[in-house]
Scaffold this active site. Sequence first.
Site, mmCIF file in Angstrom:
data_model
loop_
_atom_site.group_PDB
_atom_site.id
_atom_site.type_symbol
_atom_site.label_atom_id
_atom_site.label_comp_id
_atom_site.label_asym_id
_atom_site.label_seq_id
_atom_site.Cartn_x
_atom_site.Cartn_y
_atom_site.Cartn_z
ATOM 1 N N GLY A 139 -16.862 23.375 50.197
ATOM 2 C CA GLY A 139 -17.894 24.339 50.622
ATOM 3 C C GLY A 139 -17.974 24.486 52.137
ATOM 4 O O GLY A 139 -18.121 25.596 52.663
ATOM 5 N N LYS A 160 -28.071 11.220 56.232
ATOM 6 C CA LYS A 160 -28.890 11.001 55.025
ATOM 7 C C LYS A 160 -30.217 10.400 55.416
ATOM 8 O O LYS A 160 -30.292 9.548 56.305
ATOM 9 C CB LYS A 160 -28.183 10.018 54.091
ATOM 10 C CG LYS A 160 -26.951 10.588 53.466
ATOM 11 C CD LYS A 160 -27.279 11.362 52.203
ATOM 12 C CE LYS A 160 -26.278 12.475 52.013
ATOM 13 N NZ LYS A 160 -26.804 13.772 51.684
ATOM 14 N N SER A 220 -23.102 23.603 48.657
ATOM 15 C CA SER A 220 -23.407 23.054 49.993
ATOM 16 C C SER A 220 -22.812 23.901 51.110
ATOM 17 O O SER A 220 -23.117 23.682 52.278
ATOM 18 C CB SER A 220 -23.030 21.585 50.133
ATOM 19 O OG SER A 220 -21.857 21.296 49.499
ATOM 20 N N ALA A 257 -14.350 17.563 50.070
ATOM 21 C CA ALA A 257 -14.186 18.087 48.700
ATOM 22 C C ALA A 257 -15.524 18.466 48.057
ATOM 23 O O ALA A 257 -16.521 17.792 48.304
ATOM 24 C CB ALA A 257 -13.486 17.017 47.845
HETATM 25 C C1 LIG Z 1 -21.521 15.927 49.492
HETATM 26 S S1 LIG Z 1 -19.840 15.790 49.202
HETATM 27 C C2 LIG Z 1 -19.164 16.942 50.301
HETATM 28 C C3 LIG Z 1 -19.309 18.352 49.862
HETATM 29 C C4 LIG Z 1 -18.570 19.313 50.768
HETATM 30 N N1 LIG Z 1 -19.107 19.330 52.124
HETATM 31 C C5 LIG Z 1 -18.623 20.718 50.221
HETATM 32 O O1 LIG Z 1 -19.255 21.559 50.842
HETATM 33 O O2 LIG Z 1 -17.984 20.976 49.187
HETATM 34 C C6 LIG Z 1 -19.417 14.294 49.949
HETATM 35 C C7 LIG Z 1 -17.935 13.991 49.946
HETATM 36 O O3 LIG Z 1 -17.710 12.916 50.848
HETATM 37 C C8 LIG Z 1 -16.585 12.202 50.373
HETATM 38 N N2 LIG Z 1 -16.566 10.906 51.045
HETATM 39 C C9 LIG Z 1 -17.481 9.918 50.992
HETATM 40 N N3 LIG Z 1 -17.078 8.871 51.752
HETATM 41 C C10 LIG Z 1 -15.904 9.236 52.299
HETATM 42 C C11 LIG Z 1 -14.980 8.600 53.180
HETATM 43 N N4 LIG Z 1 -15.220 7.371 53.654
HETATM 44 N N5 LIG Z 1 -13.875 9.273 53.550
HETATM 45 C C12 LIG Z 1 -13.628 10.507 53.084
HETATM 46 N N6 LIG Z 1 -14.465 11.156 52.244
HETATM 47 C C13 LIG Z 1 -15.570 10.527 51.864
HETATM 48 C C14 LIG Z 1 -16.796 12.163 48.863
HETATM 49 O O4 LIG Z 1 -15.559 11.973 48.209
HETATM 50 C C15 LIG Z 1 -17.400 13.547 48.593
HETATM 51 O O5 LIG Z 1 -16.405 14.466 48.171
#
Ligand SMILES: C[S@@+](CC[C@H](N)C(=O)[O-])C[C@H]1O[C@@H](n2cnc3c(N)ncnc32)[C@H](O)[C@@H]1O
Length: 360
Positions: free
Chosen positions: A223, A305, A187, A220
Amino acid sequence: MTSIVLYCRPGFEKECGAEIQEKASWNEVYGYLQLTKNEGIVFFHLNNPEDGEKIVGEIPLKRLIFARQWFVTLTDKIELPDYNRVEAISDALGAEWQYADLRMETPDTNDGKSLSKFCRKLAVPLRQALRKKKILAAKNDNEGAILHALFFSGSEVILGFSLGHNSSAHVMGIPRLKFPSKAPSRSTLKLDEAFLHFIPRDEWDERLTSGMNAVDLGAAPGGWTYQLVRRGMMVTSIDNGPMAESLMETGQVKHKMIDGFKYIPMKQNVYWLVCDMIEKPQRVAKLMADWLLHGYCKEAMFNLKLPMKGRYQQVTNDLQSMKDAFAHHNVKYELYAKHLYYDREEVTVHARLLSPLPTL
Ligand SMILES: C[S@@+](CC[C@H](N)C(=O)[O-])C[C@H]1O[C@@H](n2cnc3c(N)ncnc32)[C@H](O)[C@@H]1O
């Protein structure tokens, strides 16, 4: 018949069509749609052929969410002979206009991909012939009119034009980005493309530069954080999940394992807020507007989304809720959304305020 041809992600033709039809009607331009599901191409056939220039002259492409690229047709589908295709194309164009560049394009499908080799081969003699006839300028230039040749097969092409200042600089609106081998997730390309798309290159030194502070919500494995780190920024990465060790070792990343909806920065020194949390888009849109209106960040880049159904309506509603919040506080703003090439079931949005902060 004159039509606007729009390129979008295969599977999103309905959204792309609904959007051009709506925006054209605001400019009193009417027509009907023709689309084939999963072809990534939409035809908007105009009732009045003269409206083609009006559309590409008056509607900024960056205002369209689902269209990556577009052009106005100069011809219907032309049947090309097996030999002398170059002559058939240049004859169809006539010598009225001179174009600044030529784009050889295909649908963004598997069949289209296998045609691209043929297009690359044909481009060489075609460019030469068009330059000789002065249909194509001697040097490529992104500013004038761009000639598009959209191939459906080796023997079928539609010709058209777009205006360089109001079309994508990339063939079919697709930037070909290289995946950086050290990035922890694919991503990363989404944020890379987003910066390329929304922030003009000549403003990178002020708006996208080293020493800035950034916050990455839903970071996490990292990326997006990687894209900020590689531009020399100091990043606070918020996620309960683990961040890639390689990023932590840079010394530019602070990882906080907390809820992204609850985090508030201690100091008002954050320039970029980026957010890729998989969450309800209404919640994310509200959070982003709140950050900007409180002055917690200067610019925000985030994903919304898309639902399974009513995707155009939903994203329009989410953006409207942000516009309403900005209007409520009487602030000027910039807000653009795009279904970028590396996006799938989401759109990328860029927002910033252009007038002083309201007192909240
Ligand atoms: C699509 S992934 C992100 C990928 C990241 N942008 C990358 O490039 O590696 C979505 C992330 O959002 C986090 N997430 C979802 N809801 C969240 C929240 N309320 N607070 C913090 N993190 C959250 C999840 O743990 C997940 O790691």
